[in-house]
Each structure stands twice: as structure tokens, then as C-alpha cells.
Design a protein around this motif. Structure first.
Motif, PDB file in Angstrom:
ATOM      1  N   GLU A 233      11.257   2.047  13.308  1.00 23.07           N
ATOM      2  CA  GLU A 233      10.932   1.296  12.104  1.00 23.07           C
ATOM      3  C   GLU A 233      10.183   2.172  11.106  1.00 23.07           C
ATOM      4  OE1 GLU A 233      11.755  -1.731  11.231  1.00 23.07           O
ATOM      5  OE2 GLU A 233      12.885  -2.075  13.086  1.00 23.07           O
ATOM      6  N   PRO A 234      10.568   2.141   9.826  1.00 13.36           N
ATOM      7  CA  PRO A 234       9.845   2.925   8.826  1.00 13.36           C
ATOM      8  C   PRO A 234       8.438   2.359   8.605  1.00 13.36           C
ATOM      9  CG  PRO A 234      11.517   1.558   7.780  1.00 13.36           C
ATOM     10  CD  PRO A 234      11.726   1.437   9.251  1.00 13.36           C
ATOM     11  N   ALA A 235       7.523   3.235   8.264  1.00 14.47           N
ATOM     12  CA  ALA A 235       6.141   2.844   7.977  1.00 14.47           C
ATOM     13  C   ALA A 235       5.948   2.847   6.466  1.00 14.47           C
ATOM     14  CB  ALA A 235       5.163   3.804   8.649  1.00 14.47           C
ATOM     15  N   LYS A 236       5.484   1.742   5.930  1.00  8.16           N
ATOM     16  CA  LYS A 236       5.326   1.607   4.479  1.00  8.16           C
ATOM     17  C   LYS A 236       3.866   1.332   4.149  1.00  8.16           C
ATOM     18  CE  LYS A 236       9.971  -0.309   3.907  1.00  8.16           C
ATOM     19  NZ  LYS A 236      10.784  -1.441   3.374  1.00  8.16           N
ATOM     20  N   GLY A 237       3.446   1.839   2.965  1.00  8.52           N
ATOM     21  CA  GLY A 237       2.082   1.606   2.520  1.00  8.52           C
ATOM     22  C   GLY A 237       1.965   1.752   1.018  1.00  8.52           C
ATOM     23  N   ASN A 238       0.843   1.346   0.511  1.00  7.06           N
ATOM     24  CA  ASN A 238       0.561   1.426  -0.925  1.00  7.06           C
ATOM     25  C   ASN A 238      -0.793   2.083  -1.129  1.00  7.06           C
ATOM     26  OD1 ASN A 238       2.947   0.023  -1.758  1.00  7.06           O
ATOM     27  ND2 ASN A 238       1.955  -1.889  -1.117  1.00  7.06           N
ATOM     28  N   GLY A 239      -0.997   2.612  -2.342  1.00  7.34           N
ATOM     29  CA  GLY A 239      -2.278   3.197  -2.693  1.00  7.34           C
ATOM     30  C   GLY A 239      -2.533   3.062  -4.178  1.00  7.34           C
TER      31      GLY A 239
END
Length: 264
Positions: free
Chosen positions: A118-124
Motif C-alpha cells: 500500500e502506498p503511504a500518503k501524507g501532507n505538509g
């Protein structure tokens, strides 16, 4: 003994298969952890760059950011991110360190069993009024190749350990069960009527107890047989005494009666 050895071989093969399965699963678990760790490190670098280096419009800024990201990416991972005033970018780290590419059949098998990572997604926060997105994926061929290398390593280790276990286990089974043969032969001779048979106690304490029990049984059978033989001889002697006494009574008393009767 042969059945025990075959059982040992089957159990060893099953344990080897389980070990190889755990090795492949461990490779995919390591790839998943590497993906998430790369997301954490890349997010920190991008957010730090956005806040400390306001030269987002400079073309060299994107190149410097890419160089920094490539230095912290785990092998086999790919990063897709967005920057201010810069179009979306995608970076992939080399995974040649994993070795030759896994065979196609192995890749299809592990992908079917474990699926894609599963891809790992995030925001900043890129600034006070903007947010950047980042996504980290793990190359499926790299994941299969990592699993292939770990499986090969586990396979050789398992084969070496299995060979030792099988050889030593086979010798142990045959040596530990060696006293069974004399016990069985002794019971066969007892059943054939050889009551002088004795089984030498040897081997494990359990087999010694069995041998001693067989010897006690043989002694009891011999004692019982001797008692029956003495009883039979005694019965025959009693019958002979009764026959002689009966013959004497017939000759002495009954004969005199007949003689007196004839005289009268």
C-alpha cells in the motif's frame, strides 16, 4: 523406525516451507516499513525546505530538493510530491543492491499471495496558506526481488539445518529404538514356548523397564509351568496309589469273600 524417520522428514519439509514463507512475508513487511519511514523523512525534508528556503521559483531549488530526497529514500521506493510554483515531480530510488531481478513465476506468486504494498500518503504545510502532498510507493518488482533474495538466503540456511536435523534425527531414532528388536524377538521366543529366554536390558530407561518386565513374565511363566508339571506328576502318582489300593482291596477282601462263598 522407518515410519518415524519419514515423519521426521515430512515435519522438516513442512518447517522449511513455513520458514521460507516467513522470509517472504518478512521481506514485504520490511518494504512496507521502508515505505512509511521514507514518507516520514521526505515529509520532514520538504516541509523544512519550504519554510527555510523561499527560493521555490528557482529551477535549481527543485534539483537540490530532489538530491536531498534521493539521499534519504529507501531502496526500491518512489516519491511523488508537489512544490510551490513547480509542477509535480516523481523520484525513484535504485534497488540494484537487491541483486538480480526475481524470476517471473516467483514475482507472480508472491504478488498473488501478499498483494501490492500500500502506498503511504501524507501532507505538509508549504507556507501559511498552502499545503503540499507527498506519496511514497514501493516498486512491486523491487519488493518481489527483495523477497526472492531473502527466500534464497533462508532456503540455503534451511537446507543446511534440515540436513543436519535429518541426519542426526535419523541416527538418534535408529540408535534409541535399537533395543526394540531384542524385546520383540524375546517375546516371539516366549510365545513359541522357550521360557528360558531373557532380554538384556539396554537403551533408554523405558526400554530397560520393558525388558525387565518381559524377563519377569518369562520367569513367572517358567515357574507356573514347573508348578503345573509337578501337579500333573502328583496327580498321576495319586492315581497309581489309588489303583494299587483298589487292586489290593479286591484281592484281599473281595477274593476271600468269594472263596468263603464258594466253600459254603
Amino acid at each position: 523406525r522407518l515410519r518415524l524417520v519419514l515423519t521426521l522428514w515430512l515435519v522438516t519439509l513442512l518447517a522449511g516451507a513455513i520458514t521460507i514463507g516467513f522470509a517472504a512475508a518478512g521481506a514485504y513487511d520490511a518494504a512496507d516499513r521502508a515505505t512509511r519511514n521514507t514518507l516520514t523523512r521526505a515529509g520532514y525534508v520538504l516541509e523544512r525546505n519550504y519554510h527555510m528556503e523561499p527560493r521555490a521559483g528557482d529551477p535549481l531549488y527543485a534539483e537540490m530538493t530532489s538530491i536531498k530526497l534521493l539521499g534519504l529514500m529507501a531502496p526500491g521506493t518512489c516519491i511523488r510530491f508537489e512544490q510551490r510554483l513547480i509542477s509535480e515531480r516523481r523520484l525513484c530510488s535504485s534497488w540494484q543492491m537487491f541483486g538480480p531481478v526475481a524470476p517471473d513465476r516467483f514475482r507472480k506468486t508472491v504478488t498473488r499471495i501478499f498483494g501490492a504494498i500500500e502506498p503511504a500518503k501524507g501532507n505538509g504545510s508549504a507556507s501559511q496558506d498552502s499545503v503540499f502532498g507527498i506519496e511514497v510507493t514501493f516498486d512491486p518488482v523491487a519488493a518481489a526481488t527483495l523477497a526472492w533474495q531473502r527466500v534464497k538466503l533462508a532456503l540455503w540456511q534451511t537446507l543446511g539445518m534440515a540436513a543436519d536435523v535429518l541426519c542426526l534425527g535419523t541416527l538418534a531414532i535408529y540408535s534409541r529404538l535399537e533395543p526394540v528388536g531384542p524385546i520383540v524377538r524375546g517375546l516371539d521366543r516366549l510365545s513359541a514356548g522357550d521360557l528360558d529366554t531373557r532380554v538384556p536390558p539396554s537403551g533408554a530407561p523405558e526400554f530397560r523397564k520393558i525388558a525387565e518386565a518381559v524377563n519377569r513374565l518369562a520367569q513367572q511363566l517358567k515357574t507356573g509351568t514347573e508348578a503345573r508339571r509337578l501337579l500333573t506328576r502328583r496327580l498321576i502318582e495319586v492315581e497309581d496309589v489309588e489303583r494299587r489300593q483298589l487292586a489290593r482291596d479286591l484281592h484281599d477282601e473281595f477274593g476271600q469273600m468269594l472263596t468263603a462263598t464258594a466253600a459254603l
